[in-house]
Write a protein that holds these residues in place. Structure first.
Motif, PDB file in Angstrom:
ATOM      1  N   SER A  98       0.822  -1.206   0.000  1.00 15.43           N
ATOM      2  CA  SER A  98       0.000   0.000   0.000  1.00 15.43           C
ATOM      3  C   SER A  98       0.848   1.244   0.000  1.00 15.43           C
ATOM      4  CB  SER A  98      -0.899   0.004   1.235  1.00 15.43           C
ATOM      5  OG  SER A  98      -0.106   0.097   2.410  1.00 15.43           O
ATOM      6  N   ASN A 113     -11.374  -4.585   0.158  1.00 14.68           N
ATOM      7  CA  ASN A 113     -10.818  -5.536  -0.822  1.00 14.68           C
ATOM      8  C   ASN A 113      -9.615  -6.274  -0.236  1.00 14.68           C
ATOM      9  OD1 ASN A 113     -12.684  -4.895  -2.789  1.00 14.68           O
ATOM     10  ND2 ASN A 113     -11.383  -3.351  -3.755  1.00 14.68           N
ATOM     11  N   LYS A 114      -8.796  -5.538   0.521  1.00 14.82           N
ATOM     12  CA  LYS A 114      -7.605  -6.157   1.099  1.00 14.82           C
ATOM     13  C   LYS A 114      -8.004  -7.225   2.124  1.00 14.82           C
ATOM     14  CE  LYS A 114      -3.896  -3.825   1.714  1.00 14.82           C
ATOM     15  NZ  LYS A 114      -2.831  -2.888   2.162  1.00 14.82           N
ATOM     16  N   ASP A 117     -12.726   1.665   1.261  1.00 15.94           N
ATOM     17  CA  ASP A 117     -13.102   0.829   0.122  1.00 15.94           C
ATOM     18  C   ASP A 117     -11.955  -0.098  -0.278  1.00 15.94           C
ATOM     19  OD1 ASP A 117     -15.056   0.277  -2.119  1.00 15.94           O
ATOM     20  OD2 ASP A 117     -13.300   0.912  -3.277  1.00 15.94           O
ATOM     21  N   ARG A 118     -10.758   0.453  -0.361  1.00 17.19           N
ATOM     22  CA  ARG A 118      -9.602  -0.362  -0.750  1.00 17.19           C
ATOM     23  C   ARG A 118      -9.285  -1.393   0.331  1.00 17.19           C
ATOM     24  NH1 ARG A 118      -5.441   4.308  -3.051  1.00 17.19           N
ATOM     25  NH2 ARG A 118      -6.590   4.773  -4.958  1.00 17.19           N
ATOM     26  N   TYR A 119      -9.487  -1.010   1.575  1.00 18.13           N
ATOM     27  CA  TYR A 119      -9.135  -1.917   2.657  1.00 18.13           C
ATOM     28  C   TYR A 119     -10.106  -3.092   2.744  1.00 18.13           C
ATOM     29  CZ  TYR A 119      -6.580  -3.172   6.837  1.00 18.13           C
ATOM     30  OH  TYR A 119      -5.773  -3.824   7.736  1.00 18.13           O
TER      31      TYR A 119
END
Length: 294
Positions: free
Chosen positions: A57, A108-109, A104-106
């Motif tokens: 990240s 997915n992570k 939002d990205r987290y």
């Protein structure tokens, strides 16, 4: 005549004129008119464990470790019952990315992480262990160094300053040299130089070619500083023997620059003392640990 750069000798020794063929380290903590000191104590984000690692990240374990200690347990999202707290993504939030994008990205992570845990269980366990140790070692290094810096007293700073920031390191020298592999040649050249022979003078080369040619004694190559520091302007050294040649030095000039005041170096000294204590503490812990190599 050999080039100076071809030599690789730890130190030079005087050679008597009658024994020119005789076979032939003072470490100063300060050097290069104080520049080496700054380099010595610079932290620059590095730890004793190596280069600071960064995650995919772009946020380092250091940032995440700090965030974990300064964040909160406010729940930002939940995925299949797994909560994502503000503390967990603190490092990303501190990087300046919009909070909604971070969440939002987290998500997915988290989903990818759970898939990895289920599909590649054995590798996942090893990866988690390595990641945990990386973050915890960074946390320990960062927080312990903070504590140790706070614990450095003014008396310790003064003692370090008096012992390491020496006047001699702020005396600069401009030196020229003559190098030969022939004992007779070098002795004749020295005699000519002492007589003021212009042809012999023209054969001298600058020892330091960068900048104005001045350098602190401790910054001179081949440990020649310990010879130079005892010489005066216009003086020639006796013949010095290196592994691959015979050397004559001449002091072209010398000058002093202002020695930094203790207050100007205080933060660097605090860092150096904290690092010294940190390394001693870690070394002591390692001696107590039972280490077995596989």
């Amino acid at each position: 005549m050999n080039d100076m750069n071809t030599l690789n000798e730890e130190f030079a020794q005087p050679v008597e004129a009658s024994s020119a063929k005789t076979d032939t380290r003072t470490k100063l903590i300060m050097g290069g008119a104080g520049l080496a000191f700054v380099g010595l104590v610079a932290w620059a984000g590095m730890t004793v464990f190596g280069d600071s690692a960064s995650s995919s990240s772009g946020v380092s374990p250091l940032a995440n470790a700090n965030a974990a200690n300064k964040g909160s347990d406010v729940v930002l999202a939940s995925i299949d019952g797994m909560k994502v707290t503000e503390m967990e993504v603190g490092g990303l939030l501190q990087s300046g990315v919009d909070k909604a994008i971070v969440i939002d990205r987290y998500i997915n992570k988290v989903i990818a992480a759970e898939l990895g845990r289920k599909m590649y269980a054995e590798e996942a366990q090893a990866t988690l262990q390595a990641a945990e140790r990386e973050v915890l070692s960074t946390l320990y290094t960062t927080r312990r160094m903070e504590d140790l810096r706070k614990g450095v007293s003014d008396e310790e700073v003064k003692t370090y300053y008096d012992a390491n920031v020496l006047d001699q390191n702020f005396q600069l020298w401009k030196v020229s040299y003559y190098l030969s592999v022939d004992a007779n040649d070098v002795q004749k050249t020295l005699a000519s130089l002492k007589k003021g022979d212009k042809d012999a003078e023209e054969q001298l080369k600058p020892l330091i070619e960068q900048g104005d040619g001045f350098a602190a004694a401790s910054a001179l190559p081949y440990n020649l500083g310990r010879v130079v520091s005892k010489m005066k302007k216009g003086e020639y050294s006796e013949v010095l023997q290196l592994r691959n040649g015979l050397l004559i030095l001449k002091i072209e000039d010398s000058k002093k620059i202002d020695k930094p005041k203790m207050e100007d170096l205080k933060q660097d000294i605090v860092q150096a003392l904290a690092m010294q204590k940190f390394n001693e503490e870690l070394e002591q812990a390692r001696r107590k640990a039972k280490v077995e190599l596989g």
